[in-house]
Write a protein that holds these residues in place. Structure first.
Motif, PDB file in Angstrom:
ATOM      1  N   PHE A 128     121.306 -50.726  85.299  1.00  0.00           N
ATOM      2  CA  PHE A 128     120.077 -51.114  84.609  1.00  0.00           C
ATOM      3  C   PHE A 128     118.957 -50.135  84.925  1.00  0.00           C
ATOM      4  O   PHE A 128     118.255 -49.662  84.034  1.00  0.00           O
ATOM      5  CB  PHE A 128     119.672 -52.532  85.019  1.00  0.00           C
ATOM      6  N   PHE A 138     109.191 -64.820  74.151  1.00  0.00           N
ATOM      7  CA  PHE A 138     109.928 -64.338  72.986  1.00  0.00           C
ATOM      8  C   PHE A 138     109.133 -64.567  71.707  1.00  0.00           C
ATOM      9  O   PHE A 138     108.903 -63.643  70.933  1.00  0.00           O
ATOM     10  CB  PHE A 138     111.269 -65.052  72.924  1.00  0.00           C
ATOM     11  N   VAL A 177     109.251 -47.193  71.628  1.00  0.00           N
ATOM     12  CA  VAL A 177     110.356 -47.123  72.593  1.00  0.00           C
ATOM     13  C   VAL A 177     109.816 -47.260  74.022  1.00  0.00           C
ATOM     14  O   VAL A 177     110.401 -47.931  74.865  1.00  0.00           O
ATOM     15  CB  VAL A 177     111.121 -45.800  72.422  1.00  0.00           C
ATOM     16  N   LYS A 178     108.659 -46.634  74.256  1.00  0.00           N
ATOM     17  CA  LYS A 178     108.059 -46.735  75.590  1.00  0.00           C
ATOM     18  C   LYS A 178     107.637 -48.182  75.870  1.00  0.00           C
ATOM     19  O   LYS A 178     107.730 -48.652  77.006  1.00  0.00           O
ATOM     20  CB  LYS A 178     106.837 -45.807  75.686  1.00  0.00           C
ATOM     21  N   PHE A 199     112.216 -56.652  85.027  1.00  0.00           N
ATOM     22  CA  PHE A 199     113.071 -56.286  86.153  1.00  0.00           C
ATOM     23  C   PHE A 199     112.320 -56.468  87.473  1.00  0.00           C
ATOM     24  O   PHE A 199     112.876 -56.997  88.438  1.00  0.00           O
ATOM     25  CB  PHE A 199     113.515 -54.840  85.980  1.00  0.00           C
ATOM     26  N   LEU A 202     115.496 -44.289  79.523  1.00  0.00           N
ATOM     27  CA  LEU A 202     114.681 -44.706  78.376  1.00  0.00           C
ATOM     28  C   LEU A 202     113.269 -44.140  78.503  1.00  0.00           C
ATOM     29  O   LEU A 202     112.656 -43.707  77.534  1.00  0.00           O
ATOM     30  CB  LEU A 202     114.652 -46.232  78.311  1.00  0.00           C
ATOM     31  N   PHE A 203     112.743 -44.115  79.737  1.00  0.00           N
ATOM     32  CA  PHE A 203     111.411 -43.554  79.931  1.00  0.00           C
ATOM     33  C   PHE A 203     111.406 -42.052  79.661  1.00  0.00           C
ATOM     34  O   PHE A 203     110.408 -41.505  79.189  1.00  0.00           O
ATOM     35  CB  PHE A 203     110.928 -43.818  81.366  1.00  0.00           C
ATOM     36  N   LEU A 234     125.153 -57.785  93.431  1.00  0.00           N
ATOM     37  CA  LEU A 234     124.361 -57.561  92.227  1.00  0.00           C
ATOM     38  C   LEU A 234     124.128 -56.077  91.956  1.00  0.00           C
ATOM     39  O   LEU A 234     123.648 -55.727  90.891  1.00  0.00           O
ATOM     40  CB  LEU A 234     123.028 -58.286  92.348  1.00  0.00           C
ATOM     41  N   LEU A 289     120.222 -53.469  59.566  1.00  0.00           N
ATOM     42  CA  LEU A 289     119.915 -52.042  59.481  1.00  0.00           C
ATOM     43  C   LEU A 289     121.185 -51.231  59.241  1.00  0.00           C
ATOM     44  O   LEU A 289     121.175 -50.258  58.489  1.00  0.00           O
ATOM     45  CB  LEU A 289     119.239 -51.580  60.777  1.00  0.00           C
ATOM     46  N   VAL A 292     110.506 -55.404  67.778  1.00  0.00           N
ATOM     47  CA  VAL A 292     110.164 -55.693  66.374  1.00  0.00           C
ATOM     48  C   VAL A 292     109.678 -54.425  65.697  1.00  0.00           C
ATOM     49  O   VAL A 292     110.081 -54.100  64.563  1.00  0.00           O
ATOM     50  CB  VAL A 292     109.096 -56.802  66.312  1.00  0.00           C
ATOM     51  N   LEU A 305     117.070 -47.653  82.389  1.00  0.00           N
ATOM     52  CA  LEU A 305     115.622 -47.773  82.216  1.00  0.00           C
ATOM     53  C   LEU A 305     114.950 -46.422  82.397  1.00  0.00           C
ATOM     54  O   LEU A 305     114.099 -46.013  81.586  1.00  0.00           O
ATOM     55  CB  LEU A 305     115.094 -48.789  83.230  1.00  0.00           C
ATOM     56  N   ILE A 336     112.542 -51.959  65.100  1.00  0.00           N
ATOM     57  CA  ILE A 336     113.431 -52.347  64.008  1.00  0.00           C
ATOM     58  C   ILE A 336     112.772 -52.070  62.660  1.00  0.00           C
ATOM     59  O   ILE A 336     113.382 -51.521  61.756  1.00  0.00           O
ATOM     60  CB  ILE A 336     113.804 -53.842  64.116  1.00  0.00           C
ATOM     61  N   ALA A 347     119.096 -66.423  92.177  1.00  0.00           N
ATOM     62  CA  ALA A 347     117.850 -67.174  92.336  1.00  0.00           C
ATOM     63  C   ALA A 347     117.996 -68.360  93.271  1.00  0.00           C
ATOM     64  O   ALA A 347     117.126 -69.211  93.338  1.00  0.00           O
ATOM     65  CB  ALA A 347     117.279 -67.651  90.992  1.00  0.00           C
ATOM     66  N   LEU A 382     118.367 -62.394  93.677  1.00  0.00           N
ATOM     67  CA  LEU A 382     117.719 -61.854  92.484  1.00  0.00           C
ATOM     68  C   LEU A 382     117.115 -62.988  91.659  1.00  0.00           C
ATOM     69  O   LEU A 382     117.710 -64.041  91.509  1.00  0.00           O
ATOM     70  CB  LEU A 382     118.770 -61.093  91.673  1.00  0.00           C
ATOM     71  N   PHE A 383     115.916 -62.738  91.111  1.00  0.00           N
ATOM     72  CA  PHE A 383     115.227 -63.679  90.226  1.00  0.00           C
ATOM     73  C   PHE A 383     114.844 -64.992  90.895  1.00  0.00           C
ATOM     74  O   PHE A 383     114.695 -66.015  90.246  1.00  0.00           O
ATOM     75  CB  PHE A 383     116.048 -63.969  88.965  1.00  0.00           C
ATOM     76  N   LEU A 426     110.971 -53.940  79.769  1.00  0.00           N
ATOM     77  CA  LEU A 426     112.156 -54.079  80.622  1.00  0.00           C
ATOM     78  C   LEU A 426     111.776 -53.932  82.083  1.00  0.00           C
ATOM     79  O   LEU A 426     112.244 -54.681  82.942  1.00  0.00           O
ATOM     80  CB  LEU A 426     113.186 -52.999  80.256  1.00  0.00           C
ATOM     81  N   LEU A 427     110.890 -52.963  82.357  1.00  0.00           N
ATOM     82  CA  LEU A 427     110.501 -52.708  83.747  1.00  0.00           C
ATOM     83  C   LEU A 427     109.799 -53.926  84.334  1.00  0.00           C
ATOM     84  O   LEU A 427     110.099 -54.350  85.457  1.00  0.00           O
ATOM     85  CB  LEU A 427     109.580 -51.486  83.797  1.00  0.00           C
ATOM     86  N   ILE A 461     109.136 -50.841  74.816  1.00  0.00           N
ATOM     87  CA  ILE A 461     110.354 -51.543  75.229  1.00  0.00           C
ATOM     88  C   ILE A 461     110.646 -51.260  76.688  1.00  0.00           C
ATOM     89  O   ILE A 461     110.944 -52.166  77.480  1.00  0.00           O
ATOM     90  CB  ILE A 461     111.544 -51.104  74.357  1.00  0.00           C
ATOM     91  N   ALA A 462     110.543 -49.964  77.068  1.00  0.00           N
ATOM     92  CA  ALA A 462     110.866 -49.588  78.444  1.00  0.00           C
ATOM     93  C   ALA A 462     109.935 -50.295  79.427  1.00  0.00           C
ATOM     94  O   ALA A 462     110.381 -50.806  80.462  1.00  0.00           O
ATOM     95  CB  ALA A 462     110.765 -48.073  78.602  1.00  0.00           C
ATOM     96  N   ILE A 463     108.628 -50.369  79.076  1.00  0.00           N
ATOM     97  CA  ILE A 463     107.684 -51.041  79.975  1.00  0.00           C
ATOM     98  C   ILE A 463     108.038 -52.518  80.104  1.00  0.00           C
ATOM     99  O   ILE A 463     108.019 -53.084  81.210  1.00  0.00           O
ATOM    100  CB  ILE A 463     106.245 -50.854  79.451  1.00  0.00           C
ATOM    101  N   ARG A 488     104.452 -44.793  72.056  1.00  0.00           N
ATOM    102  CA  ARG A 488     105.562 -44.981  71.127  1.00  0.00           C
ATOM    103  C   ARG A 488     106.267 -46.313  71.408  1.00  0.00           C
ATOM    104  O   ARG A 488     106.360 -46.738  72.559  1.00  0.00           O
ATOM    105  CB  ARG A 488     106.542 -43.823  71.249  1.00  0.00           C
ATOM    106  N   LEU A 494     107.258 -61.875  69.228  1.00  0.00           N
ATOM    107  CA  LEU A 494     107.520 -61.771  67.788  1.00  0.00           C
ATOM    108  C   LEU A 494     106.221 -61.780  67.001  1.00  0.00           C
ATOM    109  O   LEU A 494     106.027 -60.991  66.076  1.00  0.00           O
ATOM    110  CB  LEU A 494     108.410 -62.929  67.327  1.00  0.00           C
TER     111      LEU A 494
END
Lengths: 137, 504, 111
Positions: free
Chosen positions: B16, A36, A67-68, A78, B23-24, B9, C92, A125, B20, A128, B65, A91-92, A74-75, A70-72, A65, A40
């Protein structure tokens, strides 16, 4: 009208900030730092770049861009979770690689998650702040 | 780890992934449509599988997890959660079809479908969460997505509505967080089952009631309960109708879900005090919502006020606190999600035909659109509680439960509210569907029913689906009642939940 | 220490509520920030403040005898990050609302 002082200092500061952000990301596993705060810092570096050279040149330097980005991010985060879902441990679930490289932190799915957060926050960032940069006429 | 455990899950993973991918592909609208519909269809199938699985096994639990409860993040699906996930998946699918036509391309470029699916993910997360901090986090996911959906498009009314909504939601979140911190300070745990166990053993701690109030306030704000409902009519009528329909179907109901969960599992040591407060709040909510609606003249505002009065019925079931009443509340939530969402969707169709939904500007819809009028009538009469539609059974169960515990005062309020709801619906019917067309633009934008169905089938199909579901519940209430009483049985006996999660 | 932090939490909440009730949009954002921080400190105090070692295993894999509770810190971290998102959105949003002609302060929102 662009400031000459800002341009000169940005040329020096932006690379330092980017390297420092990666440093923060690497040390984040056991010490203060992490995805994080690193994200920043990296995002702030690109914002400084945009202040100094204008948004057009920042977009040209990024080639992608925000936005892309951000998408990467998140991917990536995930994917780190999906590993556990595939092996059936949940999961995780955390997995670590065996080999060590001296300058890298211990690699594994939690680190991948952190990298995802880094990329994601960097993109956020920019999303925004960029639409709200107004240049003086 | 079994196959069914990782299925828990999927209600989080599927939305999600859909979000995603959207978004792409944010610049390609057709691809977004395709993925979005596919994603919500997959979620619906998954939700039905979960419902069947829960019916067989009683309750599904998984530890994210692999950290054992109470230390890790627990995800639990009991009957109530499974019903809520299934119904919200259905609403998501239906509103998704509606959005294809209703939402302008500019908003889709801005990522409408991404936020849509993040909202559904947050809602599902709140239904599944097995510890209070996770509940808070999923609430925030849902809220941030809903802020963006409210503001998307930057209309003046929309922005003003969003300011009010954002501030109130922020205050609610702050209180919820304080409540979480307080419970952690008292019990040293965040896992709901663990906390419930601790509260059972130390039920004389006065701080528990303080924590209960700190949980009541944020959930009351989010579900628009009596003293803190004013944000809802201020913000809901502003955005595009698909967004309003989705919010009316899901957002406030998540607040009611959280109330039901917390006040049947955690805070049951002092029922006299806490549930009386809930009962009083429920009665005042019903009255003030329906009286607010009586004075309004726009279809959107009238329906927004009716959301509030309907919330009162659900909380009434919780306040009575008997198995039958809780089953009635669950039944009511499902009936209300279907009927209310459908009414908003029909309002959107009316706006497409007339260019407005203000009652003094429209009229005479019945002459050219008899089938649409019939669909409106089904949803409206169901909301008012006319037999044999779904609303009648929902109200009937609640009032029967009220007679059993002899709280006649709230029964009177519930019946009065039902009558006043009928009054509001009749008002809409008389002004909008009967009478002469007094449209500002005298000619309708769409001339007759067959061209409406041909051009705008993506708006009419969702309305048809919803109306069919309402009719089905009305004609065969026993099917749903079986699930609702199963859910109530599990809710009223916290030891099942504790045993399943902690294994003791 | 708990006593002082409790007083501080109360003061921060008071200041935050005062700012939230203000007419100015900028002060509204400040109010959101301050209340967010006040909640963070509240959770911190609720998790008991102690002077103990960090909850890590040492080189031999032995846990220390007494250690500080890491959960409140994790909660605060999560809450702060969520708060960051909400503050950015609110900032914003208020800027967009402020850009609408004839809206100068919060009172102009009611028509």
């Amino acid at each position: 009208m662009k400031s000459f002082i800002l341009i000169i200092s940005a040329r020096v500061i932006v690379p330092v900030m980017l390297i420092f952000s990666v440093f923060l990301l690497f040390r984040g596993h056991n010490l203060p730092g992490g995805g994080f705060i690193g994200g920043l810092t990296a995002g702030a570096a690109f914002v400084l770049h945009a202040f100094a050279f204008g948004m057009e040149s920042t977009f040209k330097a990024l080639r992608i861009r925000p936005v892309k980005i951000i998408a990467i991010g998140l991917l990536l985060s995930f994917l780190s979770g999906v590993i556990g879902l595939v092996t059936g441990e949940g999961l995780f679930k955390g997995y670590w690689l065996d080999w060590d490289v001296s300058f890298l932190p211990k690699l594994g799915s939690p680190f991948l998650f952190d990298v995802g957060v880094y990329v994601l926050v960097m993109g956020i960032v920019m999303v925004i702040i960029f639409p709200n940069i107004q240049e003086d006429s | 780890m079994e196959y069914s455990e990782s299925m828990i899950l999927f209600p989080l993973v599927l939305p999600f992934l859909t979000a995603l991918l959207c978004l792409f592909l944010v610049r390609r609208i057709f691809a977004q449509h395709f993925i979005s519909i596919l994603g919500s269809l997959a979620l619906m199938v998954c939700a039905i599988f979960l419902l069947i699985e829960v019916e067989e096994q009683g309750m599904l639990v998984t530890q994210v997890a692999g950290w054992e409860a109470p230390f890790g993040i627990t995800m639990v699906i009991d009957m109530f959660s499974a019903i809520m996930i299934a119904i919200s998946a259905f609403v998501g699918f239906v509103v998704n079809i509606y959005s294809l036509q209703d939402i302008r391309n500019k908003r889709k470029y801005f990522g409408y479908f991404t936020y849509f699916h993040f909202l559904i993910m947050g809602v599902n997360g709140a239904f599944i969460a097995g510890d209070i901090f996770n509940l808070y986090v999923w609430f925030e996911v849902m809220l941030i997505a809903s802020f963006v959906l409210l503001a998307i498009g930057n209309g003046k009314e929309q922005l003003i509505g969003t300011v009010k909504y954002t501030l109130l939601s922020f205050i609610a979140s702050a209180f919820l967080l304080i409540g979480v911190g307080m419970i952690y300070g008292i019990s040293g745990s965040l896992n709901m089952a663990d906390i419930a166990l601790y509260f059972q053993q130390n039920c004389n701690d006065p701080l528990i009631t303080v924590a209960a109030m700190l949980f009541l306030l944020p959930f009351a704000i989010k579900s628009a309960l009596f003293p803190v409902y004013f944000w809802l009519p201020a913000s809901y009528p502003a955005p595009p109708i698909a967004v309003t329909a989705l919010f009316s179907g899901l957002l406030t109901k998540v607040g009611v879900y959280a109330l039901l969960r917390c006040f049947t599992l955690l805070f049951i040591h002092d029922v006299e005090y806490t549930h009386t407060i809930l009962l009083v709040a429920a009665g005042l909510t019903m009255l003030s919502g329906v009286l607010g609606a009586a004075s309004k003249k726009g279809m959107r505002t009238i329906l927004s006020f009716h959301i509030i009065s309907q919330i009162g019925y659900m909380v009434l079931g919780l306040g009575l606190f008997t198995p039958l009443a809780i089953a009635g509340a669950v039944f009511y939530i499902i009936h209300n999600i279907l009927a209310k969402t459908n009414l908003f969707l029909i309002t959107g169709v009316v706006e497409k035909i007339k260019g407005s939904s203000r009652l003094e500007e429209i009229g005479g819809l019945y002459k050219n659109f008899p089938l649409l009028s019939l669909l409106f009538l089904i949803a409206a009469l169901s909301l008012a509680g006319i037999p044999p539609l779904s609303g009648f059974w929902a109200k009937f169960i609640l009032i029967k439960a009220g007679f059993e515990v002899e709280s006649y005062f709230v029964i009177v309020i519930a019946i009065i509210t039902g009558l006043l709801t009928l009054f509001s619906m009749t008002k809409i019917w008389i002004y909008a569907f009967w009478g002469e067309s007094k449209s500002v633009n005298k000619h309708d934008l769409i001339s007759n029913e067959s061209s409406l169905f041909r051009q705008q089938w993506r708006l009419v199909l969702p309305v048809l689906l919803m109306a069919t579901a309402t009719l089905f519940i009305g004609l065969y209430p026993t099917h749903l009642m079986k699930y609702a009483s199963l859910a109530a049985e599990q809710l009223m006996d916290p030891s099942i939940y504790i045993q399943k999660v902690l294994g003791k | 220490m708990e006593f002082l932090l409790s007083i501080l939490t109360g003061l921060l909440f008071a200041a935050g509520v005062y700012l939230l009730l203000h007419r100015d949009f900028a002060k509204l954002v400040m109010g959101i920030v301050i209340i967010g921080n006040a909640t963070a400190i509240f959770i911190f105090v609720a998790g008991r403040i102690v002077r103990k070692s960090a909850p890590f295993l040492d080189e031999q894999g032995v846990a220390p005898d007494t250690f500080a509770d890491p959960v409140p810190q994790a909660l605060i971290l999560t809450a702060l990050v969520i708060g960051f998102g909400i503050q950015a959105f609110a900032l914003l949003l208020f800027k967009k609302v402020y850009d609408i002609p004839d809206i100068e302060e919060v009172d102009d929102l009611k028509k």
